[in-house]
Design a protein around this motif. Structure first.
Motif, PDB file in Angstrom:
ATOM      1  N   PRO A   1     -16.209 -30.723 -27.181  1.00  0.00           N
ATOM      2  CA  PRO A   1     -16.074 -31.085 -28.600  1.00  0.00           C
ATOM      3  C   PRO A   1     -14.810 -31.892 -28.866  1.00  0.00           C
ATOM      4  O   PRO A   1     -13.761 -31.639 -28.277  1.00  0.00           O
ATOM      5  N   ALA A   2     -14.902 -32.866 -29.785  1.00  0.00           N
ATOM      6  CA  ALA A   2     -13.723 -33.598 -30.227  1.00  0.00           C
ATOM      7  C   ALA A   2     -13.040 -32.918 -31.408  1.00  0.00           C
ATOM      8  O   ALA A   2     -11.839 -33.100 -31.618  1.00  0.00           O
ATOM      9  N   ASN A   3     -13.774 -32.123 -32.157  1.00  0.00           N
ATOM     10  CA  ASN A   3     -13.193 -31.388 -33.281  1.00  0.00           C
ATOM     11  C   ASN A   3     -12.039 -30.521 -32.783  1.00  0.00           C
ATOM     12  O   ASN A   3     -12.229 -29.692 -31.895  1.00  0.00           O
ATOM     13  N   PRO A   4     -10.810 -30.698 -33.307  1.00  0.00           N
ATOM     14  CA  PRO A   4      -9.662 -29.962 -32.772  1.00  0.00           C
ATOM     15  C   PRO A   4      -9.763 -28.453 -32.913  1.00  0.00           C
ATOM     16  O   PRO A   4      -9.071 -27.721 -32.201  1.00  0.00           O
ATOM     17  N   HIS A   5     -10.623 -27.954 -33.782  1.00  0.00           N
ATOM     18  CA  HIS A   5     -10.817 -26.509 -33.907  1.00  0.00           C
ATOM     19  C   HIS A   5     -11.751 -25.963 -32.824  1.00  0.00           C
ATOM     20  O   HIS A   5     -11.810 -24.746 -32.607  1.00  0.00           O
ATOM     21  N   LYS A   6     -12.461 -26.864 -32.139  1.00  0.00           N
ATOM     22  CA  LYS A   6     -13.431 -26.443 -31.130  1.00  0.00           C
ATOM     23  C   LYS A   6     -13.121 -26.999 -29.740  1.00  0.00           C
ATOM     24  O   LYS A   6     -13.786 -26.627 -28.772  1.00  0.00           O
ATOM     25  N   SER A   7     -12.144 -27.871 -29.623  1.00  0.00           N
ATOM     26  CA  SER A   7     -11.911 -28.606 -28.380  1.00  0.00           C
ATOM     27  C   SER A   7     -11.508 -27.692 -27.232  1.00  0.00           C
ATOM     28  O   SER A   7     -10.973 -26.602 -27.433  1.00  0.00           O
ATOM     29  N   VAL A   8     -11.757 -28.159 -26.015  1.00  0.00           N
ATOM     30  CA  VAL A   8     -11.335 -27.473 -24.796  1.00  0.00           C
ATOM     31  C   VAL A   8     -10.775 -28.516 -23.832  1.00  0.00           C
ATOM     32  O   VAL A   8     -11.050 -29.709 -23.951  1.00  0.00           O
ATOM     33  N   SER A   9      -9.982 -28.058 -22.875  1.00  0.00           N
ATOM     34  CA  SER A   9      -9.572 -28.887 -21.750  1.00  0.00           C
ATOM     35  C   SER A   9     -10.236 -28.360 -20.490  1.00  0.00           C
ATOM     36  O   SER A   9     -10.471 -27.146 -20.368  1.00  0.00           O
ATOM     37  N   LEU A  10     -10.538 -29.264 -19.559  1.00  0.00           N
ATOM     38  CA  LEU A  10     -11.212 -28.897 -18.315  1.00  0.00           C
ATOM     39  C   LEU A  10     -10.246 -29.093 -17.154  1.00  0.00           C
ATOM     40  O   LEU A  10      -9.760 -30.201 -16.911  1.00  0.00           O
ATOM     41  N   LYS A  11      -9.969 -28.013 -16.444  1.00  0.00           N
ATOM     42  CA  LYS A  11      -9.071 -28.038 -15.294  1.00  0.00           C
ATOM     43  C   LYS A  11      -9.870 -27.686 -14.053  1.00  0.00           C
ATOM     44  O   LYS A  11     -10.344 -26.554 -13.905  1.00  0.00           O
ATOM     45  N   LEU A  12     -10.042 -28.667 -13.155  1.00  0.00           N
ATOM     46  CA  LEU A  12     -10.811 -28.462 -11.931  1.00  0.00           C
ATOM     47  C   LEU A  12      -9.863 -28.320 -10.750  1.00  0.00           C
ATOM     48  O   LEU A  12      -8.942 -29.127 -10.590  1.00  0.00           O
ATOM     49  N   SER A  13     -10.091 -27.309  -9.927  1.00  0.00           N
ATOM     50  CA  SER A  13      -9.361 -27.213  -8.672  1.00  0.00           C
ATOM     51  C   SER A  13      -9.708 -28.433  -7.810  1.00  0.00           C
ATOM     52  O   SER A  13     -10.740 -29.078  -8.013  1.00  0.00           O
ATOM     53  N   ASN A  14      -8.862 -28.766  -6.848  1.00  0.00           N
ATOM     54  CA  ASN A  14      -8.989 -30.023  -6.121  1.00  0.00           C
ATOM     55  C   ASN A  14     -10.345 -30.198  -5.449  1.00  0.00           C
ATOM     56  O   ASN A  14     -10.856 -31.312  -5.331  1.00  0.00           O
ATOM     57  N   TYR A  15     -10.963 -29.118  -4.999  1.00  0.00           N
ATOM     58  CA  TYR A  15     -12.250 -29.203  -4.312  1.00  0.00           C
ATOM     59  C   TYR A  15     -13.390 -28.625  -5.143  1.00  0.00           C
ATOM     60  O   TYR A  15     -14.438 -28.275  -4.601  1.00  0.00           O
ATOM     61  N   ALA A  16     -13.189 -28.547  -6.424  1.00  0.00           N
ATOM     62  CA  ALA A  16     -14.294 -28.226  -7.333  1.00  0.00           C
ATOM     63  C   ALA A  16     -15.097 -29.499  -7.551  1.00  0.00           C
ATOM     64  O   ALA A  16     -14.553 -30.528  -7.951  1.00  0.00           O
ATOM     65  N   LYS A  17     -16.373 -29.446  -7.251  1.00  0.00           N
ATOM     66  CA  LYS A  17     -17.210 -30.648  -7.275  1.00  0.00           C
ATOM     67  C   LYS A  17     -18.383 -30.462  -8.227  1.00  0.00           C
ATOM     68  O   LYS A  17     -19.227 -29.590  -8.018  1.00  0.00           O
ATOM     69  N   ILE A  18     -18.444 -31.313  -9.248  1.00  0.00           N
ATOM     70  CA  ILE A  18     -19.566 -31.326 -10.182  1.00  0.00           C
ATOM     71  C   ILE A  18     -20.518 -32.429  -9.733  1.00  0.00           C
ATOM     72  O   ILE A  18     -20.139 -33.598  -9.632  1.00  0.00           O
ATOM     73  N   ILE A  19     -21.776 -32.055  -9.450  1.00  0.00           N
ATOM     74  CA  ILE A  19     -22.723 -32.941  -8.774  1.00  0.00           C
ATOM     75  C   ILE A  19     -23.971 -33.132  -9.633  1.00  0.00           C
ATOM     76  O   ILE A  19     -24.508 -32.171 -10.198  1.00  0.00           O
ATOM     77  N   ALA A  20     -24.466 -34.370  -9.694  1.00  0.00           N
ATOM     78  CA  ALA A  20     -25.738 -34.632 -10.358  1.00  0.00           C
ATOM     79  C   ALA A  20     -26.886 -34.140  -9.484  1.00  0.00           C
ATOM     80  O   ALA A  20     -27.002 -34.517  -8.318  1.00  0.00           O
ATOM     81  N   ASN A  21     -27.733 -33.300 -10.041  1.00  0.00           N
ATOM     82  CA  ASN A  21     -28.906 -32.801  -9.334  1.00  0.00           C
ATOM     83  C   ASN A  21     -29.943 -33.905  -9.135  1.00  0.00           C
ATOM     84  O   ASN A  21     -29.914 -34.926  -9.821  1.00  0.00           O
ATOM     85  N   ASP A  22     -30.883 -33.659  -8.233  1.00  0.00           N
ATOM     86  CA  ASP A  22     -31.942 -34.636  -7.981  1.00  0.00           C
ATOM     87  C   ASP A  22     -32.784 -34.898  -9.227  1.00  0.00           C
ATOM     88  O   ASP A  22     -33.366 -35.971  -9.370  1.00  0.00           O
ATOM     89  N   ASN A  23     -32.862 -33.916 -10.130  1.00  0.00           N
ATOM     90  CA  ASN A  23     -33.676 -34.081 -11.338  1.00  0.00           C
ATOM     91  C   ASN A  23     -32.868 -34.620 -12.509  1.00  0.00           C
ATOM     92  O   ASN A  23     -33.291 -34.527 -13.663  1.00  0.00           O
ATOM     93  N   TRP A  24     -31.708 -35.185 -12.224  1.00  0.00           N
ATOM     94  CA  TRP A  24     -30.909 -35.812 -13.280  1.00  0.00           C
ATOM     95  C   TRP A  24     -31.709 -36.957 -13.893  1.00  0.00           C
ATOM     96  O   TRP A  24     -32.164 -37.856 -13.205  1.00  0.00           O
TER      97      TRP A  24
END
Length: 329
Positions: free
Chosen positions: A52-75
C-alpha cells in the motif's frame, strides 16, 4: 523482547513450490506500518505482490540475501513480481509511514515477469536487490504528485531475459535518483520517458548472449524527454550509447565496443543536438562499418567539452567537430 520484524516464516512454509502469493499478500495487508522480513529460501508466486502507498497502511519489505521471489509457471500477469505502492494510492509525504522500501534479496522473473515497479507514492526506496530474467527489471511509473515519483534506487543488479523487448530500467515518473546499477542481457539498458532524473554510475551491457538481428537498434540509454542528468554512465557494447531526444547533461560518460560487430556504432544519436557533454570517452573496436561520435539531423545549440577517442583513425564521421571545445585526445 520486542519483535523487530514480522517474519513471513511464522505464516508460510518456505522453500516449497507451492504458490504463496495469496498468503504473502495477506501478511502485508494485516501488518500496516511494519517491516516484513523474508528469510533465505524460495517463494513462488503466480500474481504480483502489492504494497500500500497509503502511509497508514504502508509496509517495507526486507529480504535476506538469498530470499528469492520467483514467478511460477502459471504466471499470467503482465506486471512486476512486486508492485510498490500498487494499492491504496497516495501522494501524502507528511504523514509518518509515507516512506517505505524494498531492500535485499532476489527477484526472479523466470523470463516472463517484470521485476519490481513503483506504482504510487513518493520517495520510495529500492536498494541492494538482485533482479534476474525479467522483461523489465525496474519500472518507475508516473508518480501520484503530478507525475513526480521522487524514487531512490541504488545498489541493484539486473539481468534481462535476452529478448528484444527486454529493458533494464523504464522510468515514466519524474524526479528520480538512480545510482550504482549494473544491467545485462537487455536490448535497452535505461529508457527515460520523463524529466528531472539523475543517473550516476549506471552500467548497462549488451552481452554476447543477445545475438539479435535487430542489434543496430539497441542502445544503452534512451532519453525521450528534456533535462535529465547522467554522470559516469557507461554504455557497453550497445549499437548506440546514448539516444537523446531533448536537452540533457552528460558528465564523464563513455561508450565502449570491445567485441567486433560489423555495423554502425554511435556514441550519441539525436535529431537535434542540444546537450551539454563533458569529458566524453569513446572506444571503438575497429571492425565496425561506421564509427560515429555524434549523429544528428538538425543543427542545435549543444556543446562537447573535451572528447577522448581510443583511435581517431577509426572515425568515419566528423559531425561532432562543430560542437567540440577543449581537448580532443
Amino acid at each position: 523482547m520486542d519483535i523487530q520484524y514480522v517474519s513471513v516464516a511464522d505464516f508460510i512454509n518456505i522453500g516449497s513450490s507451492k504458490d504463496v502469493s495469496g498468503e504473502l499478500q495477506k501478511i502485508i495487508d494485516n501488518n500496516p506500518n511494519k517491516t516484513i522480513f523474508f528469510p533465505d529460501g524460495d517463494y513462488h508466486i503466480s500474481k504480483p505482490i502489492l504494497t500500500p502507498a497509503n502511509p497508514h497502511k504502508s509496509v517495507s519489505l526486507k529480504l535476506s540475501n538469498y530470499a528469492k521471489i520467483i514467478a511460477n509457471d502459471n504466471w499470467n500477469d503482465g506486471e512486476a513480481l512486486i508492485k510498490l505502492g500498487g494499492k491504496d494510492f497516495s501522494k501524502d509525504i507528511r504523514t509518518c509511514g509515507s516512506n517505505y522500501f524494498l531492500d535485499g534479496g532476489i527477484l526472479d522473473g523466470a523470463g516472463i515477469a517484470n521485476g519490481v515497479s513503483i506504482d504510487s507514492g513518493r520517495e520510495t526506496v529500492i536498494r541492494n536487490v538482485s533482479i534476474k530474467h525479467t522483461k523489465i527489471g525496474i519500472h518507475i511509473k508516473r508518480g501520484a504528485n503530478n507525475g513526480s515519483s521522487d524514487a531512490d534506487v541504488t545498489g541493484v543488479n539486473i539481468v534481462g531475459n535476452q529478448r528484444e523487448d527486454s529493458v533494464g530500467v523504464l522510468i515514466e515518473g519524474w524526479d528520480n535518483t538512480l545510482t550504482n546499477i549494473r544491467i545485462a542481457d537487455v536490448f535497452k539498458g535505461v529508457v527515460l520517458k520523463s524529466s528531472g532524473n539523475m543517473l550516476r554510475n549506471i552500467h548497462p551491457l549488451y552481452t554476447l548472449a543477445l545475438d539479435l538481428e535487430n542489434y543496430e537498434n539497441s542502445c544503452g540509454f534512451e532519453c525521450n524527454n528534456n533535462n535529465n542528468w547522467f554522470d559516469y554512465c557507461y554504455s557497453d557494447q550497445f549499437a548506440c550509447g546514448f539516444v537523446l531526444n531533448g536537452p540533457a547533461v552528460l558528465n564523464n560518460c563513455f561508450c565502449w565496443w570491445y567485441s567486433p560487430k560489423r555495423v554502425c556504432h554511435i556514441g550519441i544519436k539525436t535529431e537535434r543536438f542540444d546537450a551539454v557533454v563533458m569529458n566524453f570517452n569513446v572506444g571503438f573496436n575497429g571492425a565496425e562499418t561506421e564509427n560515429i561520435v555524434l549523429k544528428t539531423d538538425t543543427h542545435g545549440e549543444g556543446i562537447i567539452q573535451n572528447l577522448i577517442v581510443n583511435d581517431k583513425k577509426l572515425l568515419t564521421d566528423d559531425g561532432y567537430k562543430e560542437y567540440l571545445n577543449g581537448v580532443f585526445m
